[in-house]
Motif scaffolding. Structure first.
Motif, PDB file in Angstrom:
ATOM      1  N   LEU A  86    -129.381 -35.415  61.743  1.00 14.23           N
ATOM      2  CA  LEU A  86    -128.836 -34.061  61.889  1.00 14.23           C
ATOM      3  C   LEU A  86    -129.571 -33.283  62.964  1.00 14.23           C
ATOM      4  O   LEU A  86    -128.968 -32.561  63.754  1.00 14.23           O
ATOM      5  CB  LEU A  86    -128.935 -33.304  60.565  1.00 14.23           C
ATOM      6  CG  LEU A  86    -127.918 -33.681  59.482  1.00 14.23           C
ATOM      7  CD1 LEU A  86    -128.275 -33.004  58.167  1.00 14.23           C
ATOM      8  CD2 LEU A  86    -126.515 -33.269  59.916  1.00 14.23           C
ATOM      9  N   GLU A  87    -130.888 -33.469  62.981  1.00 18.77           N
ATOM     10  CA  GLU A  87    -131.698 -32.717  63.947  1.00 18.77           C
ATOM     11  C   GLU A  87    -131.343 -33.090  65.383  1.00 18.77           C
ATOM     12  O   GLU A  87    -131.519 -32.306  66.302  1.00 18.77           O
ATOM     13  CB  GLU A  87    -133.189 -32.989  63.717  1.00 18.77           C
ATOM     14  CG  GLU A  87    -133.712 -32.325  62.458  1.00 18.77           C
ATOM     15  CD  GLU A  87    -134.979 -32.987  61.970  1.00 18.77           C
ATOM     16  OE1 GLU A  87    -135.691 -33.612  62.790  1.00 18.77           O
ATOM     17  OE2 GLU A  87    -135.245 -32.909  60.763  1.00 18.77           O
ATOM     18  N   GLN A  88    -130.874 -34.326  65.550  1.00 14.79           N
ATOM     19  CA  GLN A  88    -130.611 -34.779  66.919  1.00 14.79           C
ATOM     20  C   GLN A  88    -129.292 -34.266  67.473  1.00 14.79           C
ATOM     21  O   GLN A  88    -128.942 -34.556  68.616  1.00 14.79           O
ATOM     22  CB  GLN A  88    -130.620 -36.312  66.954  1.00 14.79           C
ATOM     23  CG  GLN A  88    -132.025 -36.846  66.809  1.00 14.79           C
ATOM     24  CD  GLN A  88    -132.017 -38.291  66.385  1.00 14.79           C
ATOM     25  OE1 GLN A  88    -131.016 -38.796  65.889  1.00 14.79           O
ATOM     26  NE2 GLN A  88    -133.127 -38.960  66.578  1.00 14.79           N
ATOM     27  N   SER A  89    -128.546 -33.551  66.654  1.00 14.79           N
ATOM     28  CA  SER A  89    -127.254 -33.070  67.121  1.00 14.79           C
ATOM     29  C   SER A  89    -127.291 -31.557  67.325  1.00 14.79           C
ATOM     30  O   SER A  89    -127.924 -30.848  66.546  1.00 14.79           O
ATOM     31  CB  SER A  89    -126.194 -33.437  66.084  1.00 14.79           C
ATOM     32  OG  SER A  89    -125.098 -32.582  66.195  1.00 14.79           O
ATOM     33  N   ASP A  90    -126.596 -31.073  68.349  1.00 11.17           N
ATOM     34  CA  ASP A  90    -126.534 -29.629  68.534  1.00 11.17           C
ATOM     35  C   ASP A  90    -125.441 -29.024  67.657  1.00 11.17           C
ATOM     36  O   ASP A  90    -125.271 -27.832  67.595  1.00 11.17           O
ATOM     37  CB  ASP A  90    -126.309 -29.271  70.007  1.00 11.17           C
ATOM     38  CG  ASP A  90    -124.965 -29.747  70.510  1.00 11.17           C
ATOM     39  OD1 ASP A  90    -124.306 -30.533  69.796  1.00 11.17           O
ATOM     40  OD2 ASP A  90    -124.567 -29.349  71.612  1.00 11.17           O
ATOM     41  N   LEU A  91    -124.702 -29.851  66.974  1.00 12.06           N
ATOM     42  CA  LEU A  91    -123.584 -29.365  66.172  1.00 12.06           C
ATOM     43  C   LEU A  91    -123.913 -29.412  64.677  1.00 12.06           C
ATOM     44  O   LEU A  91    -123.665 -28.448  63.953  1.00 12.06           O
ATOM     45  CB  LEU A  91    -122.344 -30.217  66.489  1.00 12.06           C
ATOM     46  CG  LEU A  91    -121.038 -29.815  65.836  1.00 12.06           C
ATOM     47  CD1 LEU A  91    -120.618 -28.436  66.286  1.00 12.06           C
ATOM     48  CD2 LEU A  91    -119.945 -30.828  66.191  1.00 12.06           C
ATOM     49  N   LYS A  92    -124.457 -30.553  64.235  1.00  9.47           N
ATOM     50  CA  LYS A  92    -124.935 -30.748  62.851  1.00  9.47           C
ATOM     51  C   LYS A  92    -123.836 -30.535  61.815  1.00  9.47           C
ATOM     52  O   LYS A  92    -124.115 -30.196  60.673  1.00  9.47           O
ATOM     53  CB  LYS A  92    -126.112 -29.803  62.530  1.00  9.47           C
ATOM     54  CG  LYS A  92    -127.271 -29.901  63.492  1.00  9.47           C
ATOM     55  CD  LYS A  92    -128.391 -28.966  63.056  1.00  9.47           C
ATOM     56  CE  LYS A  92    -129.327 -28.537  64.149  1.00  9.47           C
ATOM     57  NZ  LYS A  92    -129.689 -29.455  65.191  1.00  9.47           N
ATOM     58  N   GLU A  93    -122.591 -30.678  62.236  1.00  6.75           N
ATOM     59  CA  GLU A  93    -121.523 -30.328  61.299  1.00  6.75           C
ATOM     60  C   GLU A  93    -120.901 -31.524  60.593  1.00  6.75           C
ATOM     61  O   GLU A  93    -120.422 -31.404  59.477  1.00  6.75           O
ATOM     62  CB  GLU A  93    -120.443 -29.584  62.068  1.00  6.75           C
ATOM     63  CG  GLU A  93    -120.178 -28.218  61.492  1.00  6.75           C
ATOM     64  CD  GLU A  93    -119.150 -27.472  62.313  1.00  6.75           C
ATOM     65  OE1 GLU A  93    -119.569 -26.673  63.164  1.00  6.75           O
ATOM     66  OE2 GLU A  93    -117.953 -27.703  62.107  1.00  6.75           O
ATOM     67  N   TYR A  94    -120.879 -32.660  61.294  1.00  4.98           N
ATOM     68  CA  TYR A  94    -120.163 -33.814  60.756  1.00  4.98           C
ATOM     69  C   TYR A  94    -121.007 -35.081  60.817  1.00  4.98           C
ATOM     70  O   TYR A  94    -121.905 -35.204  61.644  1.00  4.98           O
ATOM     71  CB  TYR A  94    -118.915 -34.123  61.591  1.00  4.98           C
ATOM     72  CG  TYR A  94    -118.004 -32.970  61.829  1.00  4.98           C
ATOM     73  CD1 TYR A  94    -117.172 -32.507  60.823  1.00  4.98           C
ATOM     74  CD2 TYR A  94    -117.956 -32.356  63.083  1.00  4.98           C
ATOM     75  CE1 TYR A  94    -116.305 -31.447  61.058  1.00  4.98           C
ATOM     76  CE2 TYR A  94    -117.096 -31.306  63.328  1.00  4.98           C
ATOM     77  CZ  TYR A  94    -116.268 -30.848  62.304  1.00  4.98           C
ATOM     78  OH  TYR A  94    -115.420 -29.820  62.548  1.00  4.98           O
ATOM     79  N   LEU A  95    -120.570 -36.004  59.976  1.00  8.08           N
ATOM     80  CA  LEU A  95    -121.003 -37.392  60.133  1.00  8.08           C
ATOM     81  C   LEU A  95    -119.734 -38.117  60.573  1.00  8.08           C
ATOM     82  O   LEU A  95    -118.671 -37.927  59.963  1.00  8.08           O
ATOM     83  CB  LEU A  95    -121.493 -37.900  58.778  1.00  8.08           C
ATOM     84  CG  LEU A  95    -122.069 -39.299  58.723  1.00  8.08           C
ATOM     85  CD1 LEU A  95    -123.328 -39.393  59.596  1.00  8.08           C
ATOM     86  CD2 LEU A  95    -122.451 -39.649  57.279  1.00  8.08           C
ATOM     87  N   GLU A  96    -119.823 -38.896  61.635  1.00 13.15           N
ATOM     88  CA  GLU A  96    -118.615 -39.523  62.163  1.00 13.15           C
ATOM     89  C   GLU A  96    -118.682 -41.037  62.021  1.00 13.15           C
ATOM     90  O   GLU A  96    -119.667 -41.662  62.409  1.00 13.15           O
ATOM     91  CB  GLU A  96    -118.447 -39.153  63.639  1.00 13.15           C
ATOM     92  CG  GLU A  96    -117.178 -39.703  64.238  1.00 13.15           C
ATOM     93  CD  GLU A  96    -117.047 -39.329  65.708  1.00 13.15           C
ATOM     94  OE1 GLU A  96    -116.292 -38.402  66.006  1.00 13.15           O
ATOM     95  OE2 GLU A  96    -117.728 -39.951  66.541  1.00 13.15           O
ATOM     96  N   PHE A  97    -117.614 -41.616  61.470  1.00 13.74           N
ATOM     97  CA  PHE A  97    -117.507 -43.071  61.328  1.00 13.74           C
ATOM     98  C   PHE A  97    -116.472 -43.554  62.332  1.00 13.74           C
ATOM     99  O   PHE A  97    -115.293 -43.229  62.215  1.00 13.74           O
ATOM    100  CB  PHE A  97    -117.061 -43.433  59.909  1.00 13.74           C
ATOM    101  CG  PHE A  97    -118.129 -43.154  58.886  1.00 13.74           C
ATOM    102  CD1 PHE A  97    -118.988 -44.143  58.475  1.00 13.74           C
ATOM    103  CD2 PHE A  97    -118.280 -41.867  58.362  1.00 13.74           C
ATOM    104  CE1 PHE A  97    -119.988 -43.881  57.547  1.00 13.74           C
ATOM    105  CE2 PHE A  97    -119.272 -41.597  57.442  1.00 13.74           C
ATOM    106  CZ  PHE A  97    -120.144 -42.605  57.032  1.00 13.74           C
ATOM    107  N   ASP A  98    -116.927 -44.317  63.306  1.00 17.49           N
ATOM    108  CA  ASP A  98    -116.021 -44.855  64.316  1.00 17.49           C
ATOM    109  C   ASP A  98    -115.826 -46.333  63.990  1.00 17.49           C
ATOM    110  O   ASP A  98    -116.717 -47.158  64.199  1.00 17.49           O
ATOM    111  CB  ASP A  98    -116.670 -44.662  65.691  1.00 17.49           C
ATOM    112  CG  ASP A  98    -115.764 -45.103  66.818  1.00 17.49           C
ATOM    113  OD1 ASP A  98    -114.721 -45.722  66.531  1.00 17.49           O
ATOM    114  OD2 ASP A  98    -116.111 -44.831  67.981  1.00 17.49           O
ATOM    115  N   LEU A  99    -114.665 -46.672  63.425  1.00 13.80           N
ATOM    116  CA  LEU A  99    -114.449 -48.046  62.940  1.00 13.80           C
ATOM    117  C   LEU A  99    -113.736 -48.926  63.959  1.00 13.80           C
ATOM    118  O   LEU A  99    -113.533 -50.103  63.717  1.00 13.80           O
ATOM    119  CB  LEU A  99    -113.632 -48.021  61.642  1.00 13.80           C
ATOM    120  CG  LEU A  99    -114.103 -47.069  60.535  1.00 13.80           C
ATOM    121  CD1 LEU A  99    -113.239 -47.237  59.289  1.00 13.80           C
ATOM    122  CD2 LEU A  99    -115.557 -47.325  60.163  1.00 13.80           C
ATOM    123  N   GLY A 100    -113.316 -48.343  65.085  1.00  9.43           N
ATOM    124  CA  GLY A 100    -112.539 -49.123  66.049  1.00  9.43           C
ATOM    125  C   GLY A 100    -111.119 -49.316  65.525  1.00  9.43           C
ATOM    126  O   GLY A 100    -110.752 -48.753  64.492  1.00  9.43           O
TER     127      GLY A 100
END
Ligand code: GLA
Length: 746
Positions: A86-100
């Motif tokens: 979370l700290e590494q994001s400037d947005l901290k709003e979502y967790l994103e799952f990119d499954l292809g």
């Protein structure tokens, strides 16, 4: 596998790290636990999955020993989610799952809670709906209860495959991250034409609800000189989901450009870039005066009905006549349709005159009455790559009308071929084939096509069922050939498919004879008919069909599996698989590397622009004409754009395909990413395609290959696409990525 692609054509989106911004950490998984079957308990994080097998999520399950008829299966990935993400994001709003992408439909769960679903499964309200090519990106709110921060989490994915292949197959694997603002943004770039002005529309979008600001820059670059010819800077504020930012940049469509779009997010300094090649037109416009574009020779068997249309470009109205037409033939002066028949074998040469308000042109034309038809490769259209199984009689008629109205018939495109999907589920009581409700009258369709000088093609299978599950011709071959004759059919594509089941039970199925048998049977039935029916074998190259296609009097044979509109598919079929087949093509008998994938394609009721870049499309048409291939357009002709017309209607390019020597090109040079294919032409010159199959543009010195090509001392070099003579001393050419320089050399 049914294609549903909604993506606009643009090249890959690159996520570049900004100079001073934070880059979100991404967890990547290339493997998972896997179980065939479907139990609701599988989604639970506590389910005991010991005993589940390992599988790669980067390749379809069919390629990993899972039976091809598997319908439901589950994937399971355990992961620790560190709150530091979370700290590494400037947005901290979502967790994103990119499954292809996933073949074909899926439902994803995090710790038992559903986080996303794409496509439809049996049992769903709308039933099964394939979404095989769509990338899955599922967002979970970062404060959602289903996320276990600083602990182990379980992602499970329920997959349904309606047809093989099946399962997860995104090459990048499964990626999980807490995205930054810029990660939600993307570009969609597409060509536009208003009045006579060409431009590219650049749309910047965000997938996230929170607003993003920054700057957007679009540059038009000449890729050869790297000169930036146009720059547009645009301030972006409050970009968010559903509120895209759009700009238009004009360009000259006769020049090759690259458009580079960059968006830099204000707070983080992170940026994304995307590059796109707008279509550019090389073919010069046809003159207003009449010009003959079709080949001047035509083969027909004695007594067979002749249906041919003189292809003449130029302003309409135009009259097409002949002062010395052999008796038995007539020409409709308004559309140039030649009809009639000639009973006696021999060569019949006559003059054809085309006249309009701007001038007059003449051409000598020869009909060769004998045993051979298809003296040059067939040109026309087939319904498969656009409509797939949703083809109807109305669509064929509207396509034929467009073929005429948009001028393609003036360039020799004549076959209008219905592919799979026209048969009724049951034969008539007398065993004859019945058509389904989409085709009210085949005979009327055939008659109308012939009145326009066009030709009528149809499709069947030697098996019980076609690939699309419609009735095949097994045990009714003669009856079907007779029906085709009564409807006026001029072309039969005969597709192995369902025959595979019968073949598997045959004791001699290892022999070539067993592959030849069904094709020989239909050939005998076709030859009993009092008309010429172009015989097109479709069995994907099995048992080296090119070695025996001529012996079953096939006019062409598919050499590979099905083509699709990607560079990988076109490269494999065109460059890799045709290289050894050169000796087998000749007048009357052609290698068929499958239909063209330019224009709007889709294999279904949903059409989209071909995913090939403009340079890949130049390569496609150049190579197919060099290969003396069937030139069957596979797109919706009613929606043809200027670029696609310019690709299909370059008379000098098409003349290579239709050259009466009928010698297919050989791959003479392979030098790294540069391939040179050449073919001798009937006027003593040589057609030369210099292809760059690599991912970087190249400056090629053609001169250094002349000796090896036995082309020393050339007296003329013509650029076929541009229809311009080039210098014979400076033979250095810039060839873009996946592009071509197409020459005729004397
Ligand atoms: C096969 C062929 C295609 C098309 C479909 C129709 O896949 O190779 O060209 O005819 O069948 O179902």
């Amino acid at each position: 596998m049914i294609t549903i692609m909604k993506k606009p054509i643009f090249t890959l989106l690159l996520c570049a790290s900004g100079m001073m911004g934070l880059q979100a950490q991404t967890l990547t998984f290339k493997t998972a636990k896997f179980k065939v079957g479907d139990e609701v308990g599988y989604k639970s994080p506590d389910f005991n999955a010991t005993g589940w097998r390992d599988i790669r999520v980067t390749d379809n399950w069919d390629n990993q020993g899972v039976p091809a008829d598997t319908r439901f299966a589950w994937y399971r990935i355990e992961m620790r989610l560190d709150k530091k993400m979370l700290e590494q994001s400037d947005l901290k709003e979502y967790l994103e799952f990119d499954l292809g992408p996933i073949d074909d439909a899926d439902e994803a769960y995090l710790n038992g809670e559903r986080i996303g679903k794409t496509g439809g499964m049996p049992g769903d309200k709308g039933g099964y709906a394939s979404a095989w090519s769509q990338p899955r990106r599922y967002l979970v709110k970062a404060d959602s209860k289903c996320i276990r921060w600083d602990a182990t989490n379980v992602l499970t994915v329920r997959c349904y495959s309606g047809n093989h292949p099946g399962g997860m197959f995104g090459r990048e694997g499964v990626r999980v991250r807490v995205p930054s603002r810029v990660d939600g943004t993307s570009f969609a770039i597409s060509p536009q034409k208003h009045a006579d002005k060409h431009s590219i529309a650049v749309e910047l979008k965000s997938r996230y609800a929170s607003s993003v600001s920054g700057t957007m820059k679009v540059e038009l670059v000449d890729p050869e000189t790297e000169e930036v010819v146009n720059t547009l800077n645009q301030k972006v504020s409050s970009l968010r989901e559903g509120k895209p930012v759009k700009v238009n940049v004009e360009y000259d469509p006769s020049r090759m450009f690259l458009a580079k779009a960059t968006f830099t997010e204000k707070k983080s300094g992170l940026s994304i870039t995307s590059s796109y090649q707008p279509p550019y037109i090389l073919t010069p416009p046809a003159p207003a005066t009449p010009r003959f574009n079709t080949t001047d020779i035509y083969g027909v068997r004695p007594g067979s009905p002749i249906h041919f249309r003189f292809g003449v470009s130029g302003e309409r109205p135009m009259k097409i006549t002949s002062p010395d037409l052999p008796s038995g033939l007539s020409i409709n002066p308004d559309n140039g349709a030649l009809s009639g028949s000639l009973a006696k074998a021999g060569g019949y040469t006559f003059t054809v005159v085309a006249e309009n308000a701007k001038g007059k042109a003449e051409q000598k034309f020869t009909i060769r009455v004998g045993s051979k038809i298809a003296l040059t490769p067939p040109m026309g259209w087939n319904s498969w790559n656009c409509w797939g199984l949703s083809v109807t009689q109305d669509k064929v008629i509207s396509s034929a009308k467009a073929l005429i109205e948009k001028g393609l018939a003036d360039y020799g495109y004549a076959y209008m071929n219905i592919d799979d999907g026209w048969e009724a589920p049951q034969r008539n009581a007398d065993g004859t084939i019945a058509v389904n409700e989409k085709f009210p009258s085949m005979k009327e369709l055939g008659d109308w096509l012939h009145s326009e000088g066009l030709k009528f093609g149809i499709y069947s299978s030697p098996g019980d069922l076609t690939c699309g599950g419609y009735l095949g011709s097994i045990d009714h071959e003669l009856q079907d050939a007779e029906s085709y004759n009564s409807w006026g059919v001029d072309y039969l594509k005969y597709d192995w498919c369902g025959y595979g089941r019968k073949h598997a039970t045959e004791p001699d199925n290892q022999t070539v004879a067993s592959f030849v048998r069904p094709y020989l049977l239909m050939e005998r039935c076709l030859r009993q008919q009092p008309r010429d029916i172009f015989y097109s074998l479709c069995q994907y190259g099995m048992a080296d069909v090119w070695k025996w296609g001529e012996a079953v009097d096939a006019n062409s044979w598919r050499t590979t599996g099905d083509i699709t509109d990607t560079w990988a598919s076109m490269y494999d079929i065109g460059f890799v698989r045709q290289a050894a087949l050169q000796p087998y093509a000749k007048p009357g008998h052609w290698n068929d590397p499958d239909m063209l994938i330019v224009g709007k394609v889709g294999w279904s009721a949903n059409l989209r622009d071909s995913r090939l870049t403009p340079d890949e499309q130049y390569t496609h048409i150049s190579l197919w004409t060099l290969l003396a291939s069937n030139m069957l357009i596979g797109c919706d002709l009613a929606q043809l754009d200027d670029f696609t017309i310019s690709l299909l209607c370059n008379n000098e390019v098409n003349a290579v395909n239709q050259d009466i020597l009928g010698i297919q090109a050989k791959r003479d040079i392979v030098d790294g990413d540069i391939q040179i294919w050449t073919r001798p032409l009937s006027d003593g010159s040589r057609a030369v395609g210099i292809f760059n199959v690599g991912t970087e543009p190249q400056k090629v010195d053609f001169g250094k290959y002349l000796k090896e090509l036995e082309l020393e001392g050339i007296s003329s070099v013509r650029d076929l696409w541009r229809q311009k003579n080039l210098s014979t001393s400076d033979l250095r050419y810039y060839i873009p990525t996946h592009g071509v320089r197409y020459l005729k050399v004397k």
